[in-house]
Enzyme design. Sequence first.
Site, PDB file in Angstrom:
ATOM      1  N   SER A  70       0.828  -1.211   0.000  1.00 60.17           N
ATOM      2  CA  SER A  70       0.000   0.000   0.000  1.00 60.17           C
ATOM      3  C   SER A  70       0.861   1.258   0.000  1.00 60.17           C
ATOM      4  CB  SER A  70      -1.055   0.031   1.095  1.00 60.17           C
ATOM      5  OG  SER A  70      -1.982   1.064   0.788  1.00 60.17           O
ATOM      6  N   HIS A  75       3.274  14.604   5.572  1.00 55.09           N
ATOM      7  CA  HIS A  75       3.211  16.027   5.259  1.00 55.09           C
ATOM      8  C   HIS A  75       3.772  16.738   6.483  1.00 55.09           C
ATOM      9  CE1 HIS A  75       1.875  19.284   2.662  1.00 55.09           C
ATOM     10  NE2 HIS A  75       1.697  19.951   3.795  1.00 55.09           N
ATOM     11  N   CYS A  90      -0.953  -3.894   4.044  1.00 52.23           N
ATOM     12  CA  CYS A  90      -1.702  -5.134   4.084  1.00 52.23           C
ATOM     13  C   CYS A  90      -0.714  -6.297   4.038  1.00 52.23           C
ATOM     14  CB  CYS A  90      -2.696  -5.202   2.922  1.00 52.23           C
ATOM     15  SG  CYS A  90      -1.908  -5.088   1.305  1.00 52.23           S
TER      16      CYS A  90
END
Length: 119
Positions: A70, A75, A90
């Site tokens: 994934s 930020h 996952c």
Amino acid sequence: MSDTAVHLPRGRHLLVDLHGVGAAYLGDCLAIENLLRDAARAAGATPVGGEFHHFGPGLGVTGVLLLKESHISIHTWPEHGFAAVDVFMCGAAQPEKAVAVIEAALQAESVTRQEASRG
């Protein structure tokens, strides 16, 4: 009569807010990219690509490391000593290990974590 499969979450999504982080680290695009790559390795995840952008002198970085499992995104706001991190993995990957690497490197004064099962 049809077979019914048990539907289990396919991944874990960790959201981490880090406050009180040194501004110099949060504004260093290369350091942030290397940190996310180290975090992915620690979690047993496989990077497949990434994009990182620095917003200019005194400003932050936004970045995403795409994973076979994934992603990890970040930020930063150096002017506020704050970083928002998103770790979604996952399979056999262990996102909590990625978060541990990120937390150790950023040495935040305070950390808030949330977790959700996905799928």
